[in-house]
Design a protein around this motif. Structure first.
Motif, PDB file in Angstrom:
ATOM      1  N   HIS A 149      -9.478   5.438  10.821  1.00  0.00           N
ATOM      2  CA  HIS A 149      -9.019   4.880   9.553  1.00  0.00           C
ATOM      3  C   HIS A 149      -7.601   4.349   9.678  1.00  0.00           C
ATOM      4  CE1 HIS A 149      -7.440   9.081   9.123  1.00  0.00           C
ATOM      5  NE2 HIS A 149      -6.387   8.419   8.650  1.00  0.00           N
ATOM      6  N   ARG A 150      -7.268   3.461   8.766  1.00  0.00           N
ATOM      7  CA  ARG A 150      -5.885   3.033   8.581  1.00  0.00           C
ATOM      8  C   ARG A 150      -5.659   2.843   7.083  1.00  0.00           C
ATOM      9  NH1 ARG A 150      -6.338  -1.209   5.486  1.00  0.00           N
ATOM     10  NH2 ARG A 150      -7.411  -3.046   6.295  1.00  0.00           N
ATOM     11  N   ILE A 151      -4.479   3.259   6.626  1.00  0.00           N
ATOM     12  CA  ILE A 151      -4.100   3.189   5.213  1.00  0.00           C
ATOM     13  C   ILE A 151      -2.702   2.591   5.143  1.00  0.00           C
ATOM     14  CG2 ILE A 151      -3.866   4.488   3.050  1.00  0.00           C
ATOM     15  CD1 ILE A 151      -5.434   6.759   4.401  1.00  0.00           C
ATOM     16  N   THR A 152      -2.469   1.744   4.175  1.00  0.00           N
ATOM     17  CA  THR A 152      -1.133   1.181   4.004  1.00  0.00           C
ATOM     18  C   THR A 152      -0.621   1.502   2.601  1.00  0.00           C
ATOM     19  OG1 THR A 152      -1.972  -0.970   3.265  1.00  0.00           O
ATOM     20  CG2 THR A 152      -1.588  -0.694   5.631  1.00  0.00           C
ATOM     21  N   TYR A 153       0.690   1.759   2.514  1.00  0.00           N
ATOM     22  CA  TYR A 153       1.347   2.071   1.250  1.00  0.00           C
ATOM     23  C   TYR A 153       2.534   1.143   1.041  1.00  0.00           C
ATOM     24  CZ  TYR A 153      -1.217   6.494   1.571  1.00  0.00           C
ATOM     25  OH  TYR A 153      -2.189   7.452   1.687  1.00  0.00           O
ATOM     26  N   ARG A 154       2.841   0.903  -0.206  1.00  0.00           N
ATOM     27  CA  ARG A 154       4.014   0.112  -0.591  1.00  0.00           C
ATOM     28  C   ARG A 154       5.019   1.057  -1.253  1.00  0.00           C
ATOM     29  NH1 ARG A 154       5.803  -3.017  -5.154  1.00  0.00           N
ATOM     30  NH2 ARG A 154       6.753  -5.002  -4.543  1.00  0.00           N
ATOM     31  N   HIS A 155       6.219   1.190  -0.683  1.00  0.00           N
ATOM     32  CA  HIS A 155       7.274   2.052  -1.205  1.00  0.00           C
ATOM     33  C   HIS A 155       8.442   1.181  -1.654  1.00  0.00           C
ATOM     34  CE1 HIS A 155       5.280   5.583   0.613  1.00  0.00           C
ATOM     35  NE2 HIS A 155       5.067   4.790   1.654  1.00  0.00           N
ATOM     36  N   THR A 156       8.832   1.297  -2.924  1.00  0.00           N
ATOM     37  CA  THR A 156       9.911   0.465  -3.460  1.00  0.00           C
ATOM     38  C   THR A 156      10.969   1.337  -4.117  1.00  0.00           C
ATOM     39  OG1 THR A 156       8.382  -1.368  -3.853  1.00  0.00           O
ATOM     40  CG2 THR A 156      10.498  -1.430  -5.016  1.00  0.00           C
ATOM     41  N   TRP A 157      12.220   1.029  -3.808  1.00  0.00           N
ATOM     42  CA  TRP A 157      13.358   1.747  -4.396  1.00  0.00           C
ATOM     43  C   TRP A 157      14.174   0.785  -5.249  1.00  0.00           C
ATOM     44  CZ3 TRP A 157      11.369   2.754   0.302  1.00  0.00           C
ATOM     45  CH2 TRP A 157      11.096   4.099   0.631  1.00  0.00           C
ATOM     46  N   LEU A 158      14.546   1.231  -6.448  1.00  0.00           N
ATOM     47  CA  LEU A 158      15.433   0.476  -7.321  1.00  0.00           C
ATOM     48  C   LEU A 158      16.866   0.873  -7.006  1.00  0.00           C
ATOM     49  CD1 LEU A 158      15.758  -1.365  -9.852  1.00  0.00           C
ATOM     50  CD2 LEU A 158      15.628   0.723 -11.222  1.00  0.00           C
ATOM     51  N   LEU A 159      17.730  -0.107  -6.735  1.00  0.00           N
ATOM     52  CA  LEU A 159      19.096   0.154  -6.320  1.00  0.00           C
ATOM     53  C   LEU A 159      20.070   0.016  -7.487  1.00  0.00           C
ATOM     54  CD1 LEU A 159      19.150  -1.774  -2.923  1.00  0.00           C
ATOM     55  CD2 LEU A 159      18.271   0.518  -3.432  1.00  0.00           C
ATOM     56  N   LEU A 176      18.294   4.524  -7.006  1.00  0.00           N
ATOM     57  CA  LEU A 176      18.299   5.265  -8.266  1.00  0.00           C
ATOM     58  C   LEU A 176      16.906   5.746  -8.662  1.00  0.00           C
ATOM     59  CD1 LEU A 176      20.597   2.956 -10.406  1.00  0.00           C
ATOM     60  CD2 LEU A 176      21.248   4.975  -9.110  1.00  0.00           C
ATOM     61  N   ALA A 177      15.895   4.990  -8.277  1.00  0.00           N
ATOM     62  CA  ALA A 177      14.522   5.337  -8.665  1.00  0.00           C
ATOM     63  C   ALA A 177      13.566   4.869  -7.582  1.00  0.00           C
ATOM     64  CB  ALA A 177      14.163   4.704 -10.010  1.00  0.00           C
ATOM     65  N   TYR A 178      12.384   5.490  -7.563  1.00  0.00           N
ATOM     66  CA  TYR A 178      11.392   5.199  -6.527  1.00  0.00           C
ATOM     67  C   TYR A 178      10.020   4.994  -7.157  1.00  0.00           C
ATOM     68  CZ  TYR A 178       7.761   6.183  -3.126  1.00  0.00           C
ATOM     69  OH  TYR A 178       6.624   6.111  -2.376  1.00  0.00           O
ATOM     70  N   ASP A 179       9.256   4.069  -6.554  1.00  0.00           N
ATOM     71  CA  ASP A 179       7.875   3.850  -6.965  1.00  0.00           C
ATOM     72  C   ASP A 179       7.040   3.598  -5.715  1.00  0.00           C
ATOM     73  OD1 ASP A 179       5.737   3.086  -9.049  1.00  0.00           O
ATOM     74  OD2 ASP A 179       5.765   1.341  -7.741  1.00  0.00           O
ATOM     75  N   GLY A 180       5.905   4.265  -5.588  1.00  0.00           N
ATOM     76  CA  GLY A 180       5.040   4.080  -4.429  1.00  0.00           C
ATOM     77  C   GLY A 180       3.592   3.954  -4.851  1.00  0.00           C
ATOM     78  N   SER A 181       2.795   3.212  -4.086  1.00  0.00           N
ATOM     79  CA  SER A 181       1.395   3.041  -4.429  1.00  0.00           C
ATOM     80  C   SER A 181       0.589   2.687  -3.183  1.00  0.00           C
ATOM     81  CB  SER A 181       1.216   1.932  -5.474  1.00  0.00           C
ATOM     82  OG  SER A 181       1.717   0.707  -4.984  1.00  0.00           O
ATOM     83  N   LEU A 182      -0.708   2.969  -3.266  1.00  0.00           N
ATOM     84  CA  LEU A 182      -1.629   2.581  -2.208  1.00  0.00           C
ATOM     85  C   LEU A 182      -1.745   1.064  -2.169  1.00  0.00           C
ATOM     86  CD1 LEU A 182      -3.968   3.314  -0.168  1.00  0.00           C
ATOM     87  CD2 LEU A 182      -5.483   3.209  -2.155  1.00  0.00           C
ATOM     88  N   HIS A 183      -1.691   0.487  -0.976  1.00  0.00           N
ATOM     89  CA  HIS A 183      -1.841  -0.967  -0.832  1.00  0.00           C
ATOM     90  C   HIS A 183      -3.238  -1.325  -0.324  1.00  0.00           C
ATOM     91  CE1 HIS A 183      -1.308  -4.927   1.221  1.00  0.00           C
ATOM     92  NE2 HIS A 183      -0.720  -5.189   0.086  1.00  0.00           N
ATOM     93  N   SER A 184      -3.726  -0.645   0.732  1.00  0.00           N
ATOM     94  CA  SER A 184      -5.072  -0.904   1.225  1.00  0.00           C
ATOM     95  C   SER A 184      -5.538   0.278   2.058  1.00  0.00           C
ATOM     96  CB  SER A 184      -5.107  -2.187   2.074  1.00  0.00           C
ATOM     97  OG  SER A 184      -4.357  -2.009   3.266  1.00  0.00           O
ATOM     98  N   ALA A 185      -6.852   0.335   2.302  1.00  0.00           N
ATOM     99  CA  ALA A 185      -7.427   1.410   3.114  1.00  0.00           C
ATOM    100  C   ALA A 185      -8.678   0.908   3.814  1.00  0.00           C
ATOM    101  CB  ALA A 185      -7.764   2.619   2.244  1.00  0.00           C
ATOM    102  N   HIS A 186      -8.928   1.438   5.015  1.00  0.00           N
ATOM    103  CA  HIS A 186     -10.080   1.016   5.806  1.00  0.00           C
ATOM    104  C   HIS A 186     -10.559   2.206   6.635  1.00  0.00           C
ATOM    105  CE1 HIS A 186     -12.365  -2.113   8.141  1.00  0.00           C
ATOM    106  NE2 HIS A 186     -12.395  -1.111   9.000  1.00  0.00           N
ATOM    107  N   HIS A 187     -11.864   2.518   6.542  1.00  0.00           N
ATOM    108  CA  HIS A 187     -12.457   3.617   7.300  1.00  0.00           C
ATOM    109  C   HIS A 187     -13.681   3.096   8.051  1.00  0.00           C
ATOM    110  CE1 HIS A 187     -10.531   7.428   5.789  1.00  0.00           C
ATOM    111  NE2 HIS A 187      -9.946   6.487   5.074  1.00  0.00           N
ATOM    112  N   SER A 188     -13.811   3.492   9.303  1.00  0.00           N
ATOM    113  CA  SER A 188     -14.972   3.072  10.080  1.00  0.00           C
ATOM    114  C   SER A 188     -15.110   3.944  11.324  1.00  0.00           C
ATOM    115  CB  SER A 188     -14.824   1.598  10.502  1.00  0.00           C
ATOM    116  OG  SER A 188     -15.954   1.173  11.246  1.00  0.00           O
ATOM    117  N   ALA A 189     -16.302   4.481  11.516  1.00  0.00           N
ATOM    118  CA  ALA A 189     -16.633   5.245  12.724  1.00  0.00           C
ATOM    119  C   ALA A 189     -15.625   6.353  13.012  1.00  0.00           C
ATOM    120  CB  ALA A 189     -16.720   4.294  13.919  1.00  0.00           C
ATOM    121  N   GLY A 190     -15.191   7.042  11.977  1.00  0.00           N
ATOM    122  CA  GLY A 190     -14.266   8.158  12.167  1.00  0.00           C
ATOM    123  C   GLY A 190     -12.815   7.759  12.302  1.00  0.00           C
TER     124      GLY A 190
END
Length: 263
Positions: free
Chosen positions: A63-73, A47-61
């Motif tokens: 990178h990795r980024i993680t996100y948290r995606h949550t859906w309300l049922l 019925l609804a969605y919420d997403g946000s940045l969880h973590s990020a890391h950059h080094s020597a060109g």
């Protein structure tokens, strides 16, 4: 180094429905086929969605980024998927589209989805990212995401907007909810009716046949709205009368006021 803002957040896009956002995530994830049928079937009722940045890391060109995606049922529960985005995979093949400005030349971003945070962390640990410097460079940035509020009721999908219209149509009190409430409830997706208890009723209320019901509605955007219905026989001819209020306190106040007039 510090994490560039444009790579720490997903690009701004036009508003999407929960279904459209899920389809976009599944379409870009390399391992979406690993998600179980049970999880996908539950997400069909989102019925609804919420997403946000969880973590990020950059080094020597890299990178990795993680996100948290949550859906309300619709049943009041929630499903969370963890997305890993990185550019540590094989370099792009000749003729592939040019890498975005935030990526290392010759590399492209890959997307992966996981149903468990620990699985996502294990996938992150396998990435060939340089080790952080002891002086504090290349430190990961973590941003906790707020929990998605869960509904207070177990809702049922049963032509809820029409139920709201019929409820307001039979209300006879002059201060019943108006057109604004009716328009808002036109987006109701599901509802639940419960009889309200919790406070002793005056003797007059019991003698006259009072009943209080909460009609809880779940809207398409995930909000919850309740209407409080009072049914009683405190009428000159003893017939049943329906009154509707937007709060429990207003409904109980009306009950007490009518009871005091007849005792």
């Amino acid at each position: 180094m510090s994490v560039p803002y444009e790579t720490a957040c997903e690009p701004a896009e036009s508003p999407e429905t929960p279904e459209e956002h899920l389809a976009r995530l599944l379409g870009r994830a390399l391992n979406s086929f690993e998600l179980s049928d049970e999880v996908l079937e539950r997400l069909d009722t989102a019925l609804a969605y919420d997403g946000s940045l969880h973590s990020a890391h950059h080094s020597a060109g890299l990178h990795r980024i993680t996100y948290r995606h949550t859906w309300l049922l619709a049943d009041g529960s929630a499903v969370t998927l963890w997305e890993l985005v990185h550019n540590t995979g094989p370099t792009s093949a000749p003729g592939a589209p040019e890498a975005p400005r935030t990526e290392q030349p010759g590399r492209h971003e890959q997307h992966e989805l996981y149903t468990d945070e620990e699985e996502m962390r294990a996938a992150v640990a396998r990435l060939p990212l340089p080790v952080d410097e002891p002086v504090g460079l290349d430190l990961p940035v973590t941003m906790p995401s707020p929990p998605v509020p869960l509904p207070r009721h177990a809702y049922v999908q049963d032509n809820s907007a029409d139920h709201a219209r019929r409820l307001l149509r039979r209300a006879e009190n002059a201060d019943r909810p108006g057109l604004d409430t009716l328009r808002l409830l036109g987006t109701a997706f599901a509802h639940q009716i419960t009889q309200a208890f919790g406070r002793p009723s005056p003797a007059g209320e019991a003698r006259l046949g009072y009943a209080l019901y909460e009609h809880a509605f779940l809207l398409a955007d995930g909000r919850e709205i309740s209407l409080w219905e009072v049914e009683h026989t405190a009428t000159p001819d003893g017939r049943h009368m329906c009154e509707v209020y937007t709060s429990e306190s207003a409904a109980r106040g009306a009950m007490a006021q009518r009871a005091s007039r007849t005792t």
